[in-house]
Design an enzyme around this catalytic site. Sequence first.
Site, PDB file in Angstrom:
ATOM      1  N   ASP A 192     117.252  41.125  31.019  1.00 23.81           N
ATOM      2  CA  ASP A 192     117.220  40.539  29.675  1.00 23.81           C
ATOM      3  C   ASP A 192     117.097  39.012  29.748  1.00 23.81           C
ATOM      4  O   ASP A 192     116.764  38.369  28.753  1.00 23.81           O
ATOM      5  CB  ASP A 192     118.555  40.819  28.963  1.00 23.81           C
ATOM      6  CG  ASP A 192     118.479  41.950  27.944  1.00 23.81           C
ATOM      7  OD1 ASP A 192     117.395  42.155  27.380  1.00 23.81           O
ATOM      8  OD2 ASP A 192     119.521  42.606  27.726  1.00 23.81           O
ATOM      9  N   GLN A 214     123.158  46.994  26.126  1.00 21.81           N
ATOM     10  CA  GLN A 214     122.616  46.910  24.768  1.00 21.81           C
ATOM     11  C   GLN A 214     123.603  46.195  23.842  1.00 21.81           C
ATOM     12  O   GLN A 214     124.785  46.523  23.808  1.00 21.81           O
ATOM     13  CB  GLN A 214     122.325  48.336  24.253  1.00 21.81           C
ATOM     14  CG  GLN A 214     121.622  48.391  22.917  1.00 21.81           C
ATOM     15  CD  GLN A 214     120.199  47.841  22.941  1.00 21.81           C
ATOM     16  OE1 GLN A 214     119.507  47.915  23.953  1.00 21.81           O
ATOM     17  NE2 GLN A 214     119.759  47.279  21.839  1.00 21.81           N
ATOM     18  N   LYS A 271     113.605  52.548  25.247  1.00 17.64           N
ATOM     19  CA  LYS A 271     113.565  51.922  26.582  1.00 17.64           C
ATOM     20  C   LYS A 271     113.463  53.005  27.653  1.00 17.64           C
ATOM     21  O   LYS A 271     112.709  52.878  28.618  1.00 17.64           O
ATOM     22  CB  LYS A 271     114.815  51.051  26.791  1.00 17.64           C
ATOM     23  CG  LYS A 271     114.743  49.749  26.018  1.00 17.64           C
ATOM     24  CD  LYS A 271     116.063  49.007  25.911  1.00 17.64           C
ATOM     25  CE  LYS A 271     115.887  47.803  24.972  1.00 17.64           C
ATOM     26  NZ  LYS A 271     117.136  47.169  24.575  1.00 17.64           N
TER      27      LYS A 271
HETATM   28  N1  GUN Z   1     119.854  44.213  21.006  1.00 16.33           N
HETATM   29  C1  GUN Z   1     118.776  43.822  20.263  1.00 16.33           C
HETATM   30  N2  GUN Z   1     117.842  43.270  21.043  1.00 16.33           N
HETATM   31  C2  GUN Z   1     118.326  43.299  22.317  1.00 16.33           C
HETATM   32  C3  GUN Z   1     117.804  42.870  23.567  1.00 16.33           C
HETATM   33  O1  GUN Z   1     116.703  42.332  23.684  1.00 16.33           O
HETATM   34  N3  GUN Z   1     118.605  43.094  24.638  1.00 16.33           N
HETATM   35  C4  GUN Z   1     119.840  43.668  24.533  1.00 16.33           C
HETATM   36  N4  GUN Z   1     120.550  43.820  25.640  1.00 16.33           N
HETATM   37  N5  GUN Z   1     120.346  44.067  23.391  1.00 16.33           N
HETATM   38  C5  GUN Z   1     119.591  43.887  22.293  1.00 16.33           C
END
Ligand code: GUN
Length: 285
Positions: free
Chosen positions: A120, A97, A53
């Site tokens: 998200d 996350q 990211k």
């Molecule tokens: N962990 C796995 N996929 C995601 C996601 O799309 N967003 C977040 N915040 N954590 C994750």
Amino acid sequence: MAMLIDGKATSRAVRDEIRAETERFLKATGMLPGLAVVIVGEDPASQIYVRNKHKACEEVGFLSQVHALPEATTQEELDALVEKLNHDPAIHGILVQLPLPKHLDAEEVLLRIDPEKDVDAFHPVNVGKIMIGTDSFLPCTPAGIIVLLKRHGIEIAGKRCVVIGRSNIVGKPMALLLLRENGTVTICHSRTKDLASVTREADILVSSVGKAKFVTADMVKEGAVVIDVGMNRDEAGKLCGDVDFSAVEPHVSAITPVPGGVGPMTITMLLQNTLKAAKKAAGIA
Ligand code: GUN
């Protein structure tokens, strides 16, 4: 031969557009879109996702902050960081996350994120807005799949769409977005009876189960479009999706590979949501 739905190329094209818009945003406002990612603990898969990211943000010219907190972080400390980021004008998107270490309450943290910065789209306010169609953000993986379908010329309206999996992150929002595009949608799950008879009805089949070789050739209709959200390891430890690719591919009209299908689009949609949040904060439509 099925058309390969190329997530890498599509992702590159969308990121080019985002980079160009970021330059325009900088000229207009003197600011960069800013994303803060919060990671707690040492989960290796999460560390890779967070690094990717960060790299993606740099690639399109965003401000990127990674807040890596130790495993022993308390709920109060995590909540306080989220509050601080909520009030930071340089930060337009906040992502915590998941999964969090067991002693922390993910729901509690997600509730604290300002819905205007919830890139998200996990906050209940944003989930509700998606349901009624007044959303600002769409959840990244399902939104990426809709972009993949559209940019590969695959019509959704009027099609029979079957989603396998009912998670809050993929299955449920995927069904809503396909419905919004005028698909006729069925959600299947672990308690669905005679799954293959349902999936064989699908013109568009989306699998988000998390089991290698779960979708076999007898489960797909000839000429269907197959979207594989799975991220699994096969017996040899190689990354693979939910779909038995070599058995299914000869029967379908289009299919996403794993890797290189849905995966690259997820982070790209996160960038798109962050840019959207920044433009909204700056009063640019
Ligand atoms: N962990 C796995 N996929 C995601 C996601 O799309 N967003 C977040 N915040 N954590 C994750």
